[in-house]
Write a protein that holds these residues in place. Structure first.
Motif, PDB file in Angstrom:
ATOM      1  N   GLY A  69       0.812  -1.207   0.000  1.00  0.00           N
ATOM      2  CA  GLY A  69       0.000   0.000   0.000  1.00  0.00           C
ATOM      3  C   GLY A  69       0.846   1.258   0.000  1.00  0.00           C
ATOM      4  N   ALA A  70       1.981   1.229   0.701  1.00  0.00           N
ATOM      5  CA  ALA A  70       2.836   2.408   0.785  1.00  0.00           C
ATOM      6  C   ALA A  70       3.416   2.768  -0.578  1.00  0.00           C
ATOM      7  CB  ALA A  70       3.958   2.166   1.787  1.00  0.00           C
ATOM      8  N   PHE A  71       3.855   1.777  -1.339  1.00  0.00           N
ATOM      9  CA  PHE A  71       4.401   2.083  -2.648  1.00  0.00           C
ATOM     10  C   PHE A  71       3.311   2.533  -3.619  1.00  0.00           C
ATOM     11  CE2 PHE A  71       8.353  -0.335  -1.598  1.00  0.00           C
ATOM     12  CZ  PHE A  71       9.222   0.719  -1.851  1.00  0.00           C
ATOM     13  N   SER A  72       2.105   2.001  -3.466  1.00  0.00           N
ATOM     14  CA  SER A  72       0.999   2.499  -4.275  1.00  0.00           C
ATOM     15  C   SER A  72       0.722   3.954  -3.933  1.00  0.00           C
ATOM     16  CB  SER A  72      -0.265   1.658  -4.025  1.00  0.00           C
ATOM     17  OG  SER A  72      -0.031   0.298  -4.291  1.00  0.00           O
ATOM     18  N   ALA A  73       0.778   4.281  -2.647  1.00  0.00           N
ATOM     19  CA  ALA A  73       0.548   5.664  -2.225  1.00  0.00           C
ATOM     20  C   ALA A  73       1.627   6.589  -2.759  1.00  0.00           C
ATOM     21  CB  ALA A  73       0.501   5.732  -0.700  1.00  0.00           C
ATOM     22  N   PHE A  74       2.861   6.077  -2.897  1.00  0.00           N
ATOM     23  CA  PHE A  74       3.947   6.884  -3.459  1.00  0.00           C
ATOM     24  C   PHE A  74       3.575   7.411  -4.838  1.00  0.00           C
ATOM     25  CE2 PHE A  74       7.526   6.858  -6.450  1.00  0.00           C
ATOM     26  CZ  PHE A  74       8.311   7.859  -5.906  1.00  0.00           C
ATOM     27  N   LEU A  75       2.902   6.573  -5.639  1.00  0.00           N
ATOM     28  CA  LEU A  75       2.512   7.002  -6.972  1.00  0.00           C
ATOM     29  C   LEU A  75       1.500   8.143  -6.921  1.00  0.00           C
ATOM     30  CD1 LEU A  75       2.135   3.501  -8.670  1.00  0.00           C
ATOM     31  CD2 LEU A  75       4.076   5.058  -8.810  1.00  0.00           C
ATOM     32  N   LEU A  76       0.712   8.194  -5.841  1.00  0.00           N
ATOM     33  CA  LEU A  76      -0.287   9.253  -5.723  1.00  0.00           C
ATOM     34  C   LEU A  76       0.348  10.596  -5.385  1.00  0.00           C
ATOM     35  CD1 LEU A  76      -3.143   7.419  -3.767  1.00  0.00           C
ATOM     36  CD2 LEU A  76      -2.842   7.643  -6.229  1.00  0.00           C
ATOM     37  N   VAL A  77       1.388  10.584  -4.549  1.00  0.00           N
ATOM     38  CA  VAL A  77       2.009  11.844  -4.123  1.00  0.00           C
ATOM     39  C   VAL A  77       3.201  12.233  -5.003  1.00  0.00           C
ATOM     40  CG1 VAL A  77       1.283  11.480  -1.747  1.00  0.00           C
ATOM     41  CG2 VAL A  77       3.549  10.721  -2.458  1.00  0.00           C
ATOM     42  N   ALA A  78       3.554  11.378  -5.972  1.00  0.00           N
ATOM     43  CA  ALA A  78       4.709  11.652  -6.831  1.00  0.00           C
ATOM     44  C   ALA A  78       4.642  13.005  -7.544  1.00  0.00           C
ATOM     45  CB  ALA A  78       4.880  10.527  -7.852  1.00  0.00           C
ATOM     46  N   PRO A  79       3.451  13.469  -7.996  1.00  0.00           N
ATOM     47  CA  PRO A  79       3.441  14.789  -8.669  1.00  0.00           C
ATOM     48  C   PRO A  79       3.986  15.917  -7.808  1.00  0.00           C
ATOM     49  CG  PRO A  79       1.399  13.614  -9.108  1.00  0.00           C
ATOM     50  CD  PRO A  79       2.140  12.808  -8.090  1.00  0.00           C
ATOM     51  N   VAL A  80       3.789  15.850  -6.491  1.00  0.00           N
ATOM     52  CA  VAL A  80       4.335  16.879  -5.607  1.00  0.00           C
ATOM     53  C   VAL A  80       5.840  16.695  -5.458  1.00  0.00           C
ATOM     54  CG1 VAL A  80       4.285  17.834  -3.273  1.00  0.00           C
ATOM     55  CG2 VAL A  80       2.165  17.142  -4.378  1.00  0.00           C
ATOM     56  N   LEU A  81       6.302  15.469  -5.327  1.00  0.00           N
ATOM     57  CA  LEU A  81       7.725  15.198  -5.152  1.00  0.00           C
ATOM     58  C   LEU A  81       8.541  15.629  -6.375  1.00  0.00           C
ATOM     59  CD1 LEU A  81       7.497  11.633  -3.548  1.00  0.00           C
ATOM     60  CD2 LEU A  81       7.680  13.842  -2.388  1.00  0.00           C
TER      61      LEU A  81
END
Length: 258
Positions: A69-81
């Motif tokens: 789940g954490a790596f899936s969530a990474f894809l969601l916040v990637a635009p900010v990163l």
């Protein structure tokens, strides 16, 4: 209602350019050009993000149900990163001399709109982590502690629970609207004076008017990120800067001022 009407009006000040289906491949090519032009700050940011991913693995390596789940969530916040990559690409586009760490630092200065949108993405990512963990720990037939456990007891499970299908379905249900809301919103917020809601509306217009090229772009983002993760995170050092720079060109290609 007034805020919504104002956001709609803001969004209408931007047009959506026509897009051929394979245009995302051109974004990758231009992203590679920007990476070659600013290798130091780009690769350093990629390294920092890859190290963050490696640290996450070290922290939860015995709890793969949480890691998935954490790596899936990474894809969601990637635009900010990717904000630093957007700033470098914008500086190169403008012909600014020697874009580097000063450009990146200025992009990361606290900005109310970017902070608010970033918090919303982080909230969505956290919600998915909790939902994913609850689903897997509650319904999995055995404890999930490793990728092998996840593959055997979730992906290849023959009990008829369809847990993997439910996990994928819930993830897609969350990820699709988040991606549609952010595909051009973050670079737009960095580049122009527009409200968060106005940027989100613009992003949705892009998706609704060009679903096929945007779907291909989403597939490229996901596939290349997974390849980077599969190389013990080392590939992300290059892939994340590449995708970050390319995302700036995606925004510039899809959105124009009227």
């Amino acid at each position: 209602m007034r805020r919504t009407d104002q956001a709609l009006q803001e969004s209408r000040t931007f047009g959506v350019r026509p897009l051929p289906l394979l245009r995302p491949l051109g974004w990758l090519a231009r992203g590679a050009r920007d990476l070659a032009a600013c290798p130091g700050p780009s690769l350093t940011q990629g390294l920092l993000l890859a190290l963050a991913g490696a640290a996450l693995i070290a922290l939860v390596h015995q709890r793969f149900w949480l890691l998935a789940g954490a790596f899936s969530a990474f894809l969601l916040v990637a635009p900010v990163l990717a904000t630093g990559f957007y700033a470098l690409s914008r500086a190169l586009e403008r012909g600014e001399p020697h874009p580097g760490w000063t450009t990146v630092r200025q992009a990361w200065r606290p900005r109310g709109r970017l902070v608010r949108f970033g918090l919303l993405l982080a909230l969505a990512g956290s919600g998915w982590v909790l939902t994913s963990a609850a689903l897997i720990t509650t319904l999995a037939p055995l404890p999930i502690r490793s990728p092998q456990d996840f593959l055997q007891h979730i992906v290849l499970d023959e009990s008829g629970l369809l847990l993997f299908e439910a996990w994928l379905g819930l993830g897609a249900l969350l990820a699709a609207p988040v991606f549609a809301s952010s595909v051009v919103a973050i670079p737009l917020l960095l580049d122009r004076e527009i409200s968060v809601l106005g940027a989100v509306y613009t992003s949705w217009r892009v998706v609704l008017e060009h679903p096929a090229p945007v779907a291909l772009w989403a597939l490229l983002l996901l596939s290349l990120t997974l390849i980077g993760m599969a190389t013990a995170m080392l590939g992300l050092v290059v892939i994340l800067p590449l995708l970050g720079h390319a995302s700036w060109h995606a925004y510039r290609d899809m959105v124009r001022s009227l």
